[in-house]
Scaffold this motif. Sequence first.
Motif, PDB file in Angstrom:
ATOM      1  N   SER A   1      14.069  56.407-112.852  1.00 50.01           N
ATOM      2  CA  SER A   1      12.835  56.821-113.498  1.00 50.01           C
ATOM      3  C   SER A   1      11.617  56.332-112.722  1.00 50.01           C
ATOM      4  O   SER A   1      10.641  57.074-112.529  1.00 50.01           O
ATOM      5  CB  SER A   1      12.819  56.291-114.929  1.00 50.01           C
ATOM      6  OG  SER A   1      11.676  56.696-115.588  1.00 50.01           O
ATOM      7  N   SER A   2      11.652  55.119-112.245  1.00 51.87           N
ATOM      8  CA  SER A   2      10.538  54.567-111.462  1.00 51.87           C
ATOM      9  C   SER A   2      10.373  55.301-110.135  1.00 51.87           C
ATOM     10  O   SER A   2       9.252  55.603-109.719  1.00 51.87           O
ATOM     11  CB  SER A   2      10.767  53.079-111.183  1.00 51.87           C
ATOM     12  OG  SER A   2      10.802  52.357-112.375  1.00 51.87           O
ATOM     13  N   LEU A   3      11.480  55.581-109.471  1.00 50.20           N
ATOM     14  CA  LEU A   3      11.414  56.328-108.210  1.00 50.20           C
ATOM     15  C   LEU A   3      10.877  57.742-108.434  1.00 50.20           C
ATOM     16  O   LEU A   3      10.109  58.264-107.621  1.00 50.20           O
ATOM     17  CB  LEU A   3      12.786  56.374-107.544  1.00 50.20           C
ATOM     18  CG  LEU A   3      13.285  55.051-106.986  1.00 50.20           C
ATOM     19  CD1 LEU A   3      14.728  55.184-106.505  1.00 50.20           C
ATOM     20  CD2 LEU A   3      12.385  54.565-105.865  1.00 50.20           C
ATOM     21  N   PHE A   4      11.283  58.352-109.537  1.00 55.81           N
ATOM     22  CA  PHE A   4      10.780  59.684-109.853  1.00 55.81           C
ATOM     23  C   PHE A   4       9.274  59.632-110.109  1.00 55.81           C
ATOM     24  O   PHE A   4       8.527  60.498-109.662  1.00 55.81           O
ATOM     25  CB  PHE A   4      11.500  60.277-111.057  1.00 55.81           C
ATOM     26  CG  PHE A   4      11.051  61.667-111.363  1.00 55.81           C
ATOM     27  CD1 PHE A   4      11.493  62.729-110.615  1.00 55.81           C
ATOM     28  CD2 PHE A   4      10.148  61.903-112.378  1.00 55.81           C
ATOM     29  CE1 PHE A   4      11.060  64.011-110.880  1.00 55.81           C
ATOM     30  CE2 PHE A   4       9.707  63.175-112.653  1.00 55.81           C
ATOM     31  CZ  PHE A   4      10.169  64.241-111.895  1.00 55.81           C
ATOM     32  N   ASN A   5       8.816  58.609-110.809  1.00 55.85           N
ATOM     33  CA  ASN A   5       7.393  58.445-111.082  1.00 55.85           C
ATOM     34  C   ASN A   5       6.613  58.305-109.770  1.00 55.85           C
ATOM     35  O   ASN A   5       5.531  58.877-109.612  1.00 55.85           O
ATOM     36  CB  ASN A   5       7.164  57.231-111.980  1.00 55.85           C
ATOM     37  CG  ASN A   5       5.843  57.284-112.690  1.00 55.85           C
ATOM     38  OD1 ASN A   5       5.223  58.326-112.809  1.00 55.85           O
ATOM     39  ND2 ASN A   5       5.411  56.145-113.167  1.00 55.85           N
TER      40      ASN A   5
ATOM     41  N   GLU B   1       6.706  72.618-113.093  1.00 57.79           N
ATOM     42  CA  GLU B   1       6.982  72.304-114.497  1.00 57.79           C
ATOM     43  C   GLU B   1       7.475  70.882-114.721  1.00 57.79           C
ATOM     44  O   GLU B   1       7.368  70.353-115.813  1.00 57.79           O
ATOM     45  CB  GLU B   1       8.013  73.293-115.057  1.00 57.79           C
ATOM     46  CG  GLU B   1       7.539  74.721-115.099  1.00 57.79           C
ATOM     47  CD  GLU B   1       6.320  74.904-115.999  1.00 57.79           C
ATOM     48  OE1 GLU B   1       6.315  74.357-117.114  1.00 57.79           O
ATOM     49  OE2 GLU B   1       5.370  75.575-115.565  1.00 57.79           O
ATOM     50  N   LEU B   2       8.038  70.269-113.694  1.00 59.27           N
ATOM     51  CA  LEU B   2       8.631  68.944-113.823  1.00 59.27           C
ATOM     52  C   LEU B   2       7.551  67.873-113.937  1.00 59.27           C
ATOM     53  O   LEU B   2       6.597  67.847-113.161  1.00 59.27           O
ATOM     54  CB  LEU B   2       9.494  68.668-112.591  1.00 59.27           C
ATOM     55  CG  LEU B   2      10.686  67.772-112.747  1.00 59.27           C
ATOM     56  CD1 LEU B   2      11.584  68.240-113.867  1.00 59.27           C
ATOM     57  CD2 LEU B   2      11.458  67.710-111.470  1.00 59.27           C
ATOM     58  N   ASP B   3       7.698  67.005-114.911  1.00 55.27           N
ATOM     59  CA  ASP B   3       6.773  65.889-115.079  1.00 55.27           C
ATOM     60  C   ASP B   3       7.531  64.676-115.601  1.00 55.27           C
ATOM     61  O   ASP B   3       8.716  64.741-115.894  1.00 55.27           O
ATOM     62  CB  ASP B   3       5.605  66.256-115.997  1.00 55.27           C
ATOM     63  CG  ASP B   3       6.043  66.627-117.396  1.00 55.27           C
ATOM     64  OD1 ASP B   3       7.252  66.575-117.706  1.00 55.27           O
ATOM     65  OD2 ASP B   3       5.171  66.983-118.198  1.00 55.27           O
ATOM     66  N   TYR B   4       6.828  63.567-115.705  1.00 54.85           N
ATOM     67  CA  TYR B   4       7.474  62.328-116.128  1.00 54.85           C
ATOM     68  C   TYR B   4       8.039  62.449-117.546  1.00 54.85           C
ATOM     69  O   TYR B   4       9.112  61.938-117.831  1.00 54.85           O
ATOM     70  CB  TYR B   4       6.485  61.159-116.045  1.00 54.85           C
ATOM     71  CG  TYR B   4       7.136  59.851-116.381  1.00 54.85           C
ATOM     72  CD1 TYR B   4       7.966  59.223-115.471  1.00 54.85           C
ATOM     73  CD2 TYR B   4       6.954  59.258-117.619  1.00 54.85           C
ATOM     74  CE1 TYR B   4       8.584  58.022-115.774  1.00 54.85           C
ATOM     75  CE2 TYR B   4       7.568  58.061-117.940  1.00 54.85           C
ATOM     76  CZ  TYR B   4       8.387  57.456-117.010  1.00 54.85           C
ATOM     77  OH  TYR B   4       9.013  56.273-117.314  1.00 54.85           O
ATOM     78  N   GLY B   5       7.334  63.146-118.433  1.00 54.45           N
ATOM     79  CA  GLY B   5       7.809  63.307-119.804  1.00 54.45           C
ATOM     80  C   GLY B   5       9.146  64.018-119.876  1.00 54.45           C
ATOM     81  O   GLY B   5      10.016  63.660-120.672  1.00 54.45           O
ATOM     82  N   THR B   6       9.332  65.030-119.024  1.00 55.03           N
ATOM     83  CA  THR B   6      10.592  65.771-118.994  1.00 55.03           C
ATOM     84  C   THR B   6      11.740  64.884-118.535  1.00 55.03           C
ATOM     85  O   THR B   6      12.813  64.874-119.152  1.00 55.03           O
ATOM     86  CB  THR B   6      10.471  66.990-118.058  1.00 55.03           C
ATOM     87  OG1 THR B   6       9.372  67.789-118.471  1.00 55.03           O
ATOM     88  CG2 THR B   6      11.739  67.815-118.064  1.00 55.03           C
ATOM     89  N   ILE B   7      11.519  64.135-117.472  1.00 55.18           N
ATOM     90  CA  ILE B   7      12.567  63.247-116.967  1.00 55.18           C
ATOM     91  C   ILE B   7      12.869  62.143-117.979  1.00 55.18           C
ATOM     92  O   ILE B   7      14.030  61.807-118.214  1.00 55.18           O
ATOM     93  CB  ILE B   7      12.145  62.645-115.607  1.00 55.18           C
ATOM     94  CG1 ILE B   7      12.100  63.744-114.554  1.00 55.18           C
ATOM     95  CG2 ILE B   7      13.085  61.531-115.171  1.00 55.18           C
ATOM     96  CD1 ILE B   7      13.413  64.453-114.320  1.00 55.18           C
ATOM     97  N   LYS B   8      11.843  61.589-118.614  1.00 50.00           N
ATOM     98  CA  LYS B   8      12.057  60.561-119.642  1.00 50.00           C
ATOM     99  C   LYS B   8      12.897  61.125-120.782  1.00 50.00           C
ATOM    100  O   LYS B   8      13.812  60.456-121.278  1.00 50.00           O
ATOM    101  CB  LYS B   8      10.722  60.053-120.162  1.00 50.00           C
ATOM    102  CG  LYS B   8      10.862  58.938-121.163  1.00 50.00           C
ATOM    103  CD  LYS B   8       9.513  58.442-121.622  1.00 50.00           C
ATOM    104  CE  LYS B   8       9.579  57.347-122.641  1.00 50.00           C
ATOM    105  NZ  LYS B   8      10.676  57.283-123.534  1.00 50.00           N
ATOM    106  N   GLU B   9      12.614  62.359-121.179  1.00 44.85           N
ATOM    107  CA  GLU B   9      13.379  62.988-122.255  1.00 44.85           C
ATOM    108  C   GLU B   9      14.848  63.163-121.862  1.00 44.85           C
ATOM    109  O   GLU B   9      15.754  62.904-122.655  1.00 44.85           O
ATOM    110  CB  GLU B   9      12.758  64.341-122.601  1.00 44.85           C
ATOM    111  CG  GLU B   9      13.399  65.034-123.763  1.00 44.85           C
ATOM    112  CD  GLU B   9      12.715  66.355-124.100  1.00 44.85           C
ATOM    113  OE1 GLU B   9      13.364  67.169-124.778  1.00 44.85           O
ATOM    114  OE2 GLU B   9      11.564  66.565-123.687  1.00 44.85           O
TER     115      GLU B   9
END
Length: 96
Positions: A29-33, A59-67
Amino acid sequence: MATRIKVKVIDKKENVNLRLPGIPFWIISSLFNLALLFKPLILKYADDLEEQARFALEELDYGTIKEIFDVLRSYEKFDLVDMSNGEGTQVKISIL
């Protein structure tokens, strides 16, 4: 409750043997951010991106990955991908 993802890719034909240990979701998650910081540059300068890849990136954002990780965390251990063919190729992605 799952907390890590483990990846194994073996391709005897191409002499590939990739085994990643259980990586905690918070690291991914941190690397994605961090990667999201480069998203505007990629969208601006990568003219050779296919239309579907560009759309997915937009379309990809931090909220999507967190979900996605929240859903994966809610399960117990399981294999997300476990496939092989008769030619010695194996791909296994496990949620631990």
